[in-house]
Scaffold this motif. Structure first.
Motif, PDB file in Angstrom:
ATOM      1  N   ALA A 235     -40.999  35.978 -62.469  1.00 46.39           N
ATOM      2  CA  ALA A 235     -41.638  34.292 -61.955  1.00 46.39           C
ATOM      3  C   ALA A 235     -41.525  33.909 -60.733  1.00 46.39           C
ATOM      4  O   ALA A 235     -40.698  34.448 -60.053  1.00 46.39           O
ATOM      5  N   ILE A 236     -43.086  33.189 -60.156  1.00 48.20           N
ATOM      6  CA  ILE A 236     -41.959  32.865 -59.458  1.00 48.20           C
ATOM      7  C   ILE A 236     -41.633  31.080 -59.109  1.00 48.20           C
ATOM      8  O   ILE A 236     -41.828  30.257 -59.338  1.00 48.20           O
ATOM      9  N   ALA A 237     -40.257  31.332 -58.853  1.00 49.07           N
ATOM     10  CA  ALA A 237     -39.346  29.862 -59.079  1.00 49.07           C
ATOM     11  C   ALA A 237     -39.171  29.027 -58.363  1.00 49.07           C
ATOM     12  O   ALA A 237     -40.151  29.424 -57.338  1.00 49.07           O
ATOM     13  N   PHE A 238     -39.168  27.578 -58.655  1.00 46.58           N
ATOM     14  CA  PHE A 238     -39.506  26.058 -57.417  1.00 46.58           C
ATOM     15  C   PHE A 238     -38.488  25.641 -58.178  1.00 46.58           C
ATOM     16  O   PHE A 238     -38.351  25.565 -59.581  1.00 46.58           O
ATOM     17  N   GLN A 239     -37.984  24.713 -57.454  1.00 47.87           N
ATOM     18  CA  GLN A 239     -37.339  23.526 -57.708  1.00 47.87           C
ATOM     19  C   GLN A 239     -38.021  22.042 -57.521  1.00 47.87           C
ATOM     20  O   GLN A 239     -38.067  22.148 -56.211  1.00 47.87           O
ATOM     21  N   VAL A 240     -37.821  21.695 -58.542  1.00 50.41           N
ATOM     22  CA  VAL A 240     -38.357  20.020 -58.486  1.00 50.41           C
ATOM     23  C   VAL A 240     -36.755  19.088 -58.063  1.00 50.41           C
ATOM     24  O   VAL A 240     -36.889  19.068 -58.902  1.00 50.41           O
ATOM     25  N   ARG A 241     -36.682  18.327 -57.120  1.00 51.73           N
ATOM     26  CA  ARG A 241     -36.389  17.053 -56.412  1.00 51.73           C
ATOM     27  C   ARG A 241     -36.917  15.936 -56.475  1.00 51.73           C
ATOM     28  O   ARG A 241     -38.197  15.467 -55.839  1.00 51.73           O
ATOM     29  N   PHE A 242     -36.046  15.147 -57.453  1.00 54.65           N
ATOM     30  CA  PHE A 242     -36.096  13.844 -57.121  1.00 54.65           C
ATOM     31  C   PHE A 242     -35.095  12.908 -57.294  1.00 54.65           C
ATOM     32  O   PHE A 242     -34.052  13.309 -57.491  1.00 54.65           O
ATOM     33  N   TRP A 243     -35.473  11.188 -56.568  1.00 55.15           N
ATOM     34  CA  TRP A 243     -33.920  10.752 -56.797  1.00 55.15           C
ATOM     35  C   TRP A 243     -34.108   9.677 -57.784  1.00 55.15           C
ATOM     36  O   TRP A 243     -35.426   8.709 -57.919  1.00 55.15           O
ATOM     37  N   VAL A 244     -32.689   9.160 -58.397  1.00 53.03           N
ATOM     38  CA  VAL A 244     -32.792   8.189 -59.150  1.00 53.03           C
ATOM     39  C   VAL A 244     -31.768   7.050 -59.612  1.00 53.03           C
ATOM     40  O   VAL A 244     -30.667   7.835 -58.885  1.00 53.03           O
ATOM     41  N   PRO A 245     -31.285   6.082 -59.602  1.00 48.42           N
ATOM     42  CA  PRO A 245     -30.499   4.970 -59.521  1.00 48.42           C
ATOM     43  C   PRO A 245     -29.316   5.355 -60.580  1.00 48.42           C
ATOM     44  O   PRO A 245     -30.087   5.847 -61.146  1.00 48.42           O
ATOM     45  N   PHE A 246     -28.663   5.508 -59.385  1.00 48.34           N
ATOM     46  CA  PHE A 246     -27.037   6.054 -60.770  1.00 48.34           C
ATOM     47  C   PHE A 246     -26.114   4.734 -60.721  1.00 48.34           C
ATOM     48  O   PHE A 246     -25.771   4.667 -60.161  1.00 48.34           O
ATOM     49  N   GLU A 247     -26.279   4.781 -62.406  1.00 48.97           N
ATOM     50  CA  GLU A 247     -24.821   3.686 -62.432  1.00 48.97           C
ATOM     51  C   GLU A 247     -23.373   4.682 -63.454  1.00 48.97           C
ATOM     52  O   GLU A 247     -22.663   4.843 -63.999  1.00 48.97           O
ATOM     53  N   ARG A 248     -24.806   5.832 -64.213  1.00 48.73           N
ATOM     54  CA  ARG A 248     -23.723   6.163 -65.282  1.00 48.73           C
ATOM     55  C   ARG A 248     -24.054   8.070 -65.091  1.00 48.73           C
ATOM     56  O   ARG A 248     -24.598   7.626 -65.037  1.00 48.73           O
ATOM     57  N   GLN A 249     -23.277   8.790 -66.233  1.00 46.66           N
ATOM     58  CA  GLN A 249     -23.916  10.137 -66.222  1.00 46.66           C
ATOM     59  C   GLN A 249     -25.454   9.974 -67.489  1.00 46.66           C
ATOM     60  O   GLN A 249     -26.209  11.127 -67.779  1.00 46.66           O
ATOM     61  N   LEU A 250     -24.883   8.892 -68.192  1.00 50.52           N
ATOM     62  CA  LEU A 250     -26.524   9.191 -69.040  1.00 50.52           C
ATOM     63  C   LEU A 250     -28.040   8.677 -67.809  1.00 50.52           C
ATOM     64  O   LEU A 250     -29.149   9.697 -68.489  1.00 50.52           O
ATOM     65  N   ASP A 251     -27.847   8.417 -66.999  1.00 51.36           N
ATOM     66  CA  ASP A 251     -28.873   7.960 -66.028  1.00 51.36           C
ATOM     67  C   ASP A 251     -29.362   9.292 -65.918  1.00 51.36           C
ATOM     68  O   ASP A 251     -30.248   9.448 -65.135  1.00 51.36           O
ATOM     69  N   TYR A 252     -28.366  10.563 -65.181  1.00 51.31           N
ATOM     70  CA  TYR A 252     -28.932  11.349 -64.848  1.00 51.31           C
ATOM     71  C   TYR A 252     -29.888  12.687 -65.953  1.00 51.31           C
ATOM     72  O   TYR A 252     -30.395  13.330 -65.922  1.00 51.31           O
ATOM     73  N   VAL A 253     -28.909  12.569 -67.169  1.00 45.63           N
ATOM     74  CA  VAL A 253     -28.775  13.371 -68.241  1.00 45.63           C
ATOM     75  C   VAL A 253     -30.689  12.874 -68.518  1.00 45.63           C
ATOM     76  O   VAL A 253     -31.185  14.421 -68.927  1.00 45.63           O
ATOM     77  N   SER A 254     -30.789  11.537 -68.668  1.00 41.45           N
ATOM     78  CA  SER A 254     -31.955  10.889 -69.346  1.00 41.45           C
ATOM     79  C   SER A 254     -33.467  11.066 -68.450  1.00 41.45           C
ATOM     80  O   SER A 254     -34.080  11.474 -68.967  1.00 41.45           O
ATOM     81  N   ALA A 255     -32.983  11.419 -66.866  1.00 47.27           N
ATOM     82  CA  ALA A 255     -34.471  11.545 -66.037  1.00 47.27           C
ATOM     83  C   ALA A 255     -34.578  13.101 -66.023  1.00 47.27           C
ATOM     84  O   ALA A 255     -35.498  13.113 -66.068  1.00 47.27           O
TER      85      ALA A 255
END
Length: 304
Positions: A235-255
């Motif tokens: 496959a041709i690999a790619f990476q999607v990058r975006f930013w989210v507000p972060f206060e706890r680890q659940l914010d990152y995992v859920s996003a």
């Protein structure tokens, strides 16, 4: 007669000793009174200093453990100073010298015996004073990531996202690299993916960006992007990058989870294929002929 004489001599010697001690006590009585006053004043001053440190220290640090430690050390130091004054008043200078030498030897021995504990202890004090993180921050150190629940003078307690409580020695936290995710109120989410070699990469980028823009709670001032990273085996690999507000680890995992779901759904709707791992084997013809089964014998014709 001889026995009575020895008893009289012993009684006389004891009497002289007692009289001498009594005279010395009378001579030392003023010094004893002064020493008692110094001791009482020392106890009062030690309590006063401990109370003052307990009151003022929260302006420097909010660590209860460090506050109690400094207050206790201040109390002990004032008591030792007062004790040395008391011994000086009682003309016990040799005792003072012996005590100082003994304290030095004991301190040296304890330093060698408990150097690891002392290192964790000193590192804990430095961490509390410098405050690279506080209770409630999400940090990563020594390959552990979690929520800081407690910072004692010996360990830093981390609660991992999977629920385990990890107690990391303060010396390792102080000596190794540390990432504090809570200092910045935003965190970047990276999602790795791949598409087939016959896919239209411009379409892949536009579909992926449209899917990511539907993820809840995106940081409005930071736009998502798509970066193609390599030509992989299948496959041709790619990476999607975006930013989210972060206060706890659940914010990152859920996003990150929400992004994966939306990208897969958008690719299925657009007919973009995320390939399975594929491996192509190139076998020479000579090897194929060698592995081919031998030809079958022709059937026998029946005799007339």
């Amino acid at each position: 007669m001889f026995g009575l004489t020895q008893i009289d001599k012993a009684f006389t010697m004891l009497s002289r000793k007692l009289i001498g001690w009594g005279q010395e006590f009378i001579v030392m009585l003023p010094n004893l009174l002064i020493a008692a006053l110094v001791l009482v004043a020392t106890l009062y001053a030690a309590r006063l200093v401990k109370r003052g440190v307990t009151t003022v220290f929260p302006r420097i640090s909010h660590s209860a453990a460090l506050r109690d430690l400094v207050a206790t050390l201040s109390y002990v130091v004032v008591l030792l100073i007062g004790l040395f004054f008391v011994l000086e008043v009682l003309n016990l200078q040799k005792t003072v010298t012996s005590l100082l030498a003994g304290v030095g030897i004991i301190g040296l021995a304890l330093g060698f015996a408990f150097q690891d504990i002392a290192a964790n202890f000193i590192s804990g004090i430095i961490l509390v004073l410098q405050r690279p993180f506080t209770v409630g921050d999400v940090i990563k150190t020594n390959d552990y990531t979690g929520l800081v629940e407690r910072v004692s003078l010996r360990t830093t307690d981390l609660r991992q996202a999977t629920g385990e409580l990890v107690r990391v020695p303060n010396r390792k936290v102080f000596e190794n690299a540390l990432i504090n995710f809570t200092i910045n109120s935003f965190r970047r989410v990276d999602v790795e993916c791949g598409v087939t070699y016959d896919a239209d990469l411009d379409q892949v980028r536009s579909v992926a960006l449209a899917a990511i823009r539907e993820v809840p709670n995106l940081a409005p001032e930071r736009q998502p992007d798509v970066m193609f990273t390599e030509f992989g085996e299948s496959a041709i690999a790619f990476q999607v990058r975006f930013w989210v507000p972060f206060e706890r680890q659940l914010d990152y995992v859920s996003a990150k989870s929400e992004a994966i779901v939306r990208i897969k759904r958008a690719f299925d709707a657009a007919g973009i294929v995320i390939p399975f791992p594929i491996r192509t084997l190139d076998v020479p013809e000579t090897v194929l002929r060698r592995l081919a089964p031998p030809p079958a014998d022709p059937p026998e014709t029946p005799k007339a």
